[in-house]
Design a protein around this motif. Sequence first.
Motif, mmCIF file in Angstrom:
data_model
loop_
_atom_site.group_PDB
_atom_site.id
_atom_site.type_symbol
_atom_site.label_atom_id
_atom_site.label_comp_id
_atom_site.label_asym_id
_atom_site.label_seq_id
_atom_site.Cartn_x
_atom_site.Cartn_y
_atom_site.Cartn_z
ATOM 1 N N LEU A 75 24.918 64.447 22.920
ATOM 2 C CA LEU A 75 26.020 65.263 23.436
ATOM 3 C C LEU A 75 27.354 64.520 23.333
ATOM 4 O O LEU A 75 28.417 65.133 23.277
ATOM 5 N N ASP A 76 27.282 63.191 23.291
ATOM 6 C CA ASP A 76 28.488 62.399 23.158
ATOM 7 C C ASP A 76 29.207 62.672 21.833
ATOM 8 O O ASP A 76 30.424 62.576 21.751
ATOM 9 N N TYR A 80 30.483 71.589 21.626
ATOM 10 C CA TYR A 80 29.758 72.858 21.700
ATOM 11 C C TYR A 80 30.681 73.967 22.193
ATOM 12 O O TYR A 80 31.358 73.820 23.206
ATOM 13 N N PRO A 82 30.314 77.605 23.499
ATOM 14 C CA PRO A 82 29.360 78.645 23.892
ATOM 15 C C PRO A 82 29.885 80.039 23.554
ATOM 16 O O PRO A 82 31.095 80.226 23.416
ATOM 17 N N GLU A 84 29.916 82.581 25.399
ATOM 18 C CA GLU A 84 30.690 83.119 26.511
ATOM 19 C C GLU A 84 31.335 81.959 27.244
ATOM 20 O O GLU A 84 30.643 81.093 27.767
ATOM 21 N N VAL A 86 32.838 80.334 30.200
ATOM 22 C CA VAL A 86 32.998 80.484 31.644
ATOM 23 C C VAL A 86 33.392 79.132 32.232
ATOM 24 O O VAL A 86 32.807 78.108 31.892
ATOM 25 N N PHE A 87 34.390 79.150 33.112
ATOM 26 C CA PHE A 87 34.837 77.897 33.719
ATOM 27 C C PHE A 87 34.836 78.007 35.233
ATOM 28 O O PHE A 87 34.640 79.081 35.781
ATOM 29 N N TYR A 88 35.076 76.863 35.875
ATOM 30 C CA TYR A 88 35.122 76.861 37.335
ATOM 31 C C TYR A 88 36.334 77.643 37.821
ATOM 32 O O TYR A 88 37.400 77.578 37.212
ATOM 33 N N VAL A 96 40.858 71.907 33.431
ATOM 34 C CA VAL A 96 39.576 72.090 32.756
ATOM 35 C C VAL A 96 39.469 71.114 31.584
ATOM 36 O O VAL A 96 38.450 70.438 31.409
ATOM 37 N N LEU A 99 38.967 67.690 32.930
ATOM 38 C CA LEU A 99 37.604 67.526 33.433
ATOM 39 C C LEU A 99 36.639 67.296 32.273
ATOM 40 O O LEU A 99 35.797 66.400 32.315
ATOM 41 N N SER A 100 36.799 68.106 31.223
ATOM 42 C CA SER A 100 35.913 67.974 30.071
ATOM 43 C C SER A 100 36.041 66.591 29.434
ATOM 44 O O SER A 100 35.042 65.946 29.108
ATOM 45 N N GLY A 102 37.154 63.930 30.980
ATOM 46 C CA GLY A 102 36.673 62.975 31.974
ATOM 47 C C GLY A 102 35.161 62.842 31.947
ATOM 48 O O GLY A 102 34.614 61.743 32.067
ATOM 49 N N LEU A 103 34.469 63.973 31.771
ATOM 50 C CA LEU A 103 33.007 63.943 31.712
ATOM 51 C C LEU A 103 32.540 63.196 30.459
ATOM 52 O O LEU A 103 31.426 62.709 30.393
ATOM 53 N N ARG A 104 33.420 63.125 29.453
ATOM 54 C CA ARG A 104 33.094 62.371 28.240
ATOM 55 C C ARG A 104 33.629 60.949 28.302
ATOM 56 O O ARG A 104 33.501 60.192 27.349
ATOM 57 N N CYS A 142 38.078 72.454 24.386
ATOM 58 C CA CYS A 142 37.058 71.593 24.989
ATOM 59 C C CYS A 142 36.064 71.096 23.939
ATOM 60 O O CYS A 142 35.596 69.970 23.994
ATOM 61 N N THR B 2 33.834 61.198 37.960
ATOM 62 C CA THR B 2 34.589 62.407 37.615
ATOM 63 C C THR B 2 33.959 63.617 38.280
ATOM 64 O O THR B 2 34.636 64.463 38.851
ATOM 65 N N ARG B 102 27.584 80.658 36.121
ATOM 66 C CA ARG B 102 27.426 80.396 34.689
ATOM 67 C C ARG B 102 28.320 79.278 34.162
ATOM 68 O O ARG B 102 28.810 79.325 33.046
ATOM 69 N N THR B 103 28.508 78.275 35.017
ATOM 70 C CA THR B 103 29.263 77.110 34.573
ATOM 71 C C THR B 103 28.314 75.991 34.137
ATOM 72 O O THR B 103 28.750 74.972 33.632
ATOM 73 N N GLU B 105 26.308 75.806 31.704
ATOM 74 C CA GLU B 105 26.346 75.551 30.270
ATOM 75 C C GLU B 105 27.521 74.629 29.917
ATOM 76 O O GLU B 105 27.389 73.711 29.112
ATOM 77 N N PHE B 106 28.657 74.890 30.556
ATOM 78 C CA PHE B 106 29.828 74.031 30.350
ATOM 79 C C PHE B 106 29.514 72.602 30.797
ATOM 80 O O PHE B 106 29.680 71.653 30.039
ATOM 81 N N HIS B 110 28.042 68.553 28.290
ATOM 82 C CA HIS B 110 28.771 67.282 28.223
ATOM 83 C C HIS B 110 27.756 66.142 28.330
ATOM 84 O O HIS B 110 26.664 66.340 28.850
ATOM 85 N N PRO B 111 28.133 64.965 27.845
ATOM 86 C CA PRO B 111 27.169 63.855 27.896
ATOM 87 C C PRO B 111 26.993 63.289 29.308
ATOM 88 O O PRO B 111 27.359 62.164 29.585
#
Lengths: 293, 261
Positions: A75-76, A80, A82, A84, A86-88, A96, A99-100, A102-104, A142, B2, B102-103, B105-106, B110-111
């Motif tokens: 995943l690194d 991807y 999707p 559909e 959908v976000f927080y 957003v 965050l994306s 940051g998660l990486r 993202c 994070t 449905r978040t 999947e988002f 991520h890794p």
Amino acid sequence: MDAIKTTGLTKYYGKARGIIDLNLCVPEGEFFGFIGPNGAGKSTTIRTLLGLISPSGGSGEIFGMNMVKDRQKILDCVGYLPSEAVFYQDMRVRDVLKLSAGLRKKDCREEAARLCERLELDTSRKVDELSFGNRKKVAIVCALQHRPRLLVLDEPTSGLDPLMQREFFSILRERNQEGATVFLSSHVLSEIQRNCRRAAIIREGRLIACDSVEALSKTNAKRVTVHGELDIEKLPGVRDIQPLDGGASFLFGGDINALVNKLAACRLTDLSVAEPDLEEIFLHYYTEGGETK
Amino acid sequence: MTLLKHELKQGFKTLAIWTASIGFLIAICLFLFPEMKGEMDNVSDMFSSMGSFTAAFGMDRLNFGTLIGFYAVECGNILGLGGAFFASLIAVSALAKEEKERTAEFLLSHPVSRVSVISSKLAALVVQIVVMNVVIFALSAACIAVIGEEPAWKEICLLHLAYFLLQLELAGVCFGLSAFLRRGSLGIGLGIAAMMYFLNIIANISEKAEFLKVITPFGYAEGADIVSNGSLDGKLVLIGMAFALIGVAAAYFWYSRKDIH
């Protein structure tokens, strides 16, 4: 090296079919199309490859890494998109994206800003207020902002207007030229035909064809359009007859001499013979078992 | 890190609303106490003549005329029940909300490993519960100081500790359930908290139902027992924490294998 390689990949949801015995191979650097109608198993394949769901059987590798064991490493280097987006709730676009990134554990601000500008995305808006197409753009940024080696796109253009689609594909082509592999799942055949070099066709969970788009389009069938009086219905090899104003259009896969003889006996005002487009090939693969009727 | 920050941000509004509501109710009750104290002789007589209703809330063993007696009953109902609802709600939706909204999947494309997702969410849960309890405790202490009472601080601390443990237990159990759920989680969380509360009331009324105290965390958070014993029932607390750990373990076990839709 292969960007994606699956061996006998199978997924059942309880008793329901997801995908069956899928053997797929996408070399690195490829712009690859993955074609199938709704419910054929496109998303299941992608979700299994990304480790969102676990396979019932078989195995898969991405850049030689095992999709189950090395999920995080895979995943690194994957982006991807999707089908559909959908976000927080209650988040702004820039949050957003942050965050994306940051998660990486990456700083993608520069690339994100470039992409947002090209896609005309306002980062100060709240994601809940965005239209479907604009949310899609957020998902695109993202998926692209960390410059992944492999891009997995699930029906990417739904909701995007034609101008945005063009910009999006030009970004994809640039990335592909820089070496990234693009895996594009879609049921819009024209975009696969325009952009992809190779494609695989999936039907009811099974892979039924995998070849270059050129070769896939090249069947011995031709699209014949005639104007004038004619009677070709009984000729073997004729199918998909579409009546036209003062004529007809049909696919012909039989003996070309028989067709010429037949047509010679008719009074025609116009005739054209062309290669069928991917759309027709697709319908061809989706007629019973992919066999010529 | 994070993810933890993100979780706390997402949960901040809920935390603020619940903390403010519970704090507000406790403050009102405490400010009413000086006025009620003078009339407590009559009130105590009245309460002691109400039979099993008195027993249900442990009021047969508490002196309503003292601050600690009053606090144990008021706090028991406001912080006990309110805190239980809050902890259950945020725990039961912690994992389930990602799929419901449905978040998932988002997040999971991520890794980040599933285990780290679970750990971050669990950590956020504990942080939120700790913050709520610390704020409420500070607020209560301030109110007590304002009305000029000098209560038994040890018992007050024990009460708050008990409610904190109660919330942790419910949170642990609900977190476990959260891993299995996709929707309808909030109702289940509220239902569990309410059920546990009523199980304790039943256990208080009937001696035959005493065994229910082992099941419900309200068993060791019973104000009357804590004040009269000056300690928590260690055995019940241990059993409760075991339930919480089982819940958390179930969450790790199931969510790291679950198919995300």
